[in-house]
Design an enzyme around this catalytic site. Structure first.
Site, PDB file in Angstrom:
ATOM      1  N   GLU A 143     -32.870  29.000  37.381  1.00 52.92           N
ATOM      2  CA  GLU A 143     -33.546  28.647  36.133  1.00 52.92           C
ATOM      3  C   GLU A 143     -34.766  27.779  36.393  1.00 52.92           C
ATOM      4  OE1 GLU A 143     -32.576  26.401  31.862  1.00 52.92           O
ATOM      5  OE2 GLU A 143     -31.061  26.417  33.447  1.00 52.92           O
ATOM      6  N   ASP A 155     -23.304  22.457  21.827  1.00 51.49           N
ATOM      7  CA  ASP A 155     -23.926  21.159  21.563  1.00 51.49           C
ATOM      8  C   ASP A 155     -25.444  21.233  21.449  1.00 51.49           C
ATOM      9  OD1 ASP A 155     -23.961  21.821  24.224  1.00 51.49           O
ATOM     10  OD2 ASP A 155     -23.244  19.905  24.972  1.00 51.49           O
ATOM     11  N   ASP A 177     -29.623  30.426  24.015  1.00 50.75           N
ATOM     12  CA  ASP A 177     -29.404  29.205  24.791  1.00 50.75           C
ATOM     13  C   ASP A 177     -29.016  28.048  23.869  1.00 50.75           C
ATOM     14  OD1 ASP A 177     -29.076  27.741  27.076  1.00 50.75           O
ATOM     15  OD2 ASP A 177     -31.186  27.486  27.507  1.00 50.75           O
ATOM     16  N   HIS A 215     -25.130  33.678  25.673  1.00 54.06           N
ATOM     17  CA  HIS A 215     -25.478  32.395  26.282  1.00 54.06           C
ATOM     18  C   HIS A 215     -25.934  31.451  25.171  1.00 54.06           C
ATOM     19  CE1 HIS A 215     -26.990  30.231  30.058  1.00 54.06           C
ATOM     20  NE2 HIS A 215     -27.266  29.415  29.044  1.00 54.06           N
ATOM     21  N   GLY A 266     -26.062  22.294  34.118  1.00 57.26           N
ATOM     22  CA  GLY A 266     -26.577  20.960  34.401  1.00 57.26           C
ATOM     23  C   GLY A 266     -27.738  20.985  35.367  1.00 57.26           C
TER      24      GLY A 266
END
Length: 348
Positions: free
Chosen positions: A204, A20, A282, A16, A174
């Site tokens: 999350e 960006d 992440d 994961h 998102g």
């Protein structure tokens, strides 16, 4: 042998990792200068505050604002190629031997690139990493929750062309609070039909019901984060019975205030309850972390022992969307490293 050397010695996975969110700050600065992109701070030390979270944000939404500038500089093929290759180089420094990079291609079309150009550029860098750097990788394409349903369907139809060529899965990412999983059911149904794996950011930010929805409606094979699964015993049972791995990113969860502290994170509880837990970064830049740091936090704040470390790293190999051949190779390297460590450190 000290702990950092032991952690470095074990070949690891990162399942994961957002492209960006994992750009080198000096690269962002360099490309911004070249492209005449205005910067709030032009000194590297001050500028880093714009792209990194130190401590906590008040919410996931605030955390996601840190992606604005990195996305802005990733609008040309040469820049996308560069940051992908640099991410692979940085992963290798952590002895990550397999990484699943994810990103949302629709974020990179502002200067006229097509979806195919963006995806091909990342895959080209990843192929170079495999052949020249000896790091295995695959690509996960993110559907953005807040985007129109049609865009998700278009992305999956594009991804179909790259099955078996480096694109292994789709993800849903998102703003989880305002856009529930079922909105994008059609795209995920198509993904399954085309042979793409499915992983979904869910649970999350305090909405545990999204975990169940992601599994039952979207066919999620893995769950990104799953931090709030503990709120509902039914969810724990579902994860356990269906052997759905969680892609845990502990620093990110502290950053977004999903948990109040490293100590309060439920990861060890999940591991002790026999959930399949993997440890991931992440966003190495936004969360100002790396994979070895994540393990150090788990040892310091969650009382992880060597057996726990072995287990979650093994889980990462087995839970990956890699080919059987790559999984076997990773597992052999993992066992070899563990044998050396245990022979030279019998008290572990």
């Amino acid at each position: 042998m000290n702990l950092n050397k032991i952690l470095k010695l074990i070949p690891k996975t990162d399942l994961h990792c957002h492209l960006d969110g994992s750009l080198r700050p000096e690269t962002i600065l360099d490309i911004a200068y070249k492209e005449n992109i205005p910067l709030p701070n032009k000194e590297l030390a001050n500028f880093q505050e714009e792209i990194k979270v130190i401590g906590k944000c008040t919410s996931l939404k605030e955390y996601l604002n840190k992606f604005n500038l990195p996305i802005q500089i990733m609008q040309k093929e040469e820049h996308i190629y560069r940051v992908t290759l640099e991410l692979l180089e940085d992963a290798l420094k952590q002895n990550i031997k397999y990484i699943e990079i994810r990103f949302a291609p629709f974020n990179h079309l502002k200067d006229g690139l097509t979806l195919d150009q963006v995806i091909n550029t990342v895959l080209t860098a990843m192929n170079y990493g495999r052949t020249h750097l000896n790091i295995m990788s695959n690509l996960i394409l993110c559907i953005l929750r807040q985007e129109p349903v049609e865009k998700g369907i278009e992305l999956v139809n594009t991804a179909k062309k790259y099955v078996g060529k480096g694109v292994v899965a789709v993800d849903l990412a998102g703003n989880e609070s305002d856009f529930p999983p079922e909105i994008h059911e059609e795209a995920f149904t198509l993904a399954r039909k085309y042979g793409l794996h499915r992983t979904v950011h869910a649970g999350e930010t305090g909405l545990p019901e999204n975990i169940i929805k992601s599994i039952n409606i979207l066919g999620a094979e893995r769950i990104g984060h799953g931090t709030y699964a503990y709120k509902d015993k039914e969810i724990i049972t579902c994860l356990k019975e269906n052997r759905i791995p969680l892609e845990v990113c502990i620093t990110s969860n502290v950053n977004t205030s999903a948990v109040t502290s490293y100590q309060e994170h439920p990861i060890k509880k999940y591991l002790d309850e026999d959930l399949i837990i993997t440890v991931n970064t992440d966003n190495t830049t936004v969360s100002n972390t790396n994979l070895i740091e994540e393990f150090n936090y788990l040892i310091k704040y969650q009382s992880f022992r060597f057996d726990d470390i072995k287990k979650v790293i093994k889980n990462g190999i087995e839970s990956s969307f890699a080919s059987k051949e790559d999984i076997n190779k990773l597992y052999e390297e993992y066992l070899s490293a563990i044998n050396v460590i245990e022979l030279t450190n019998p008290i572990l």
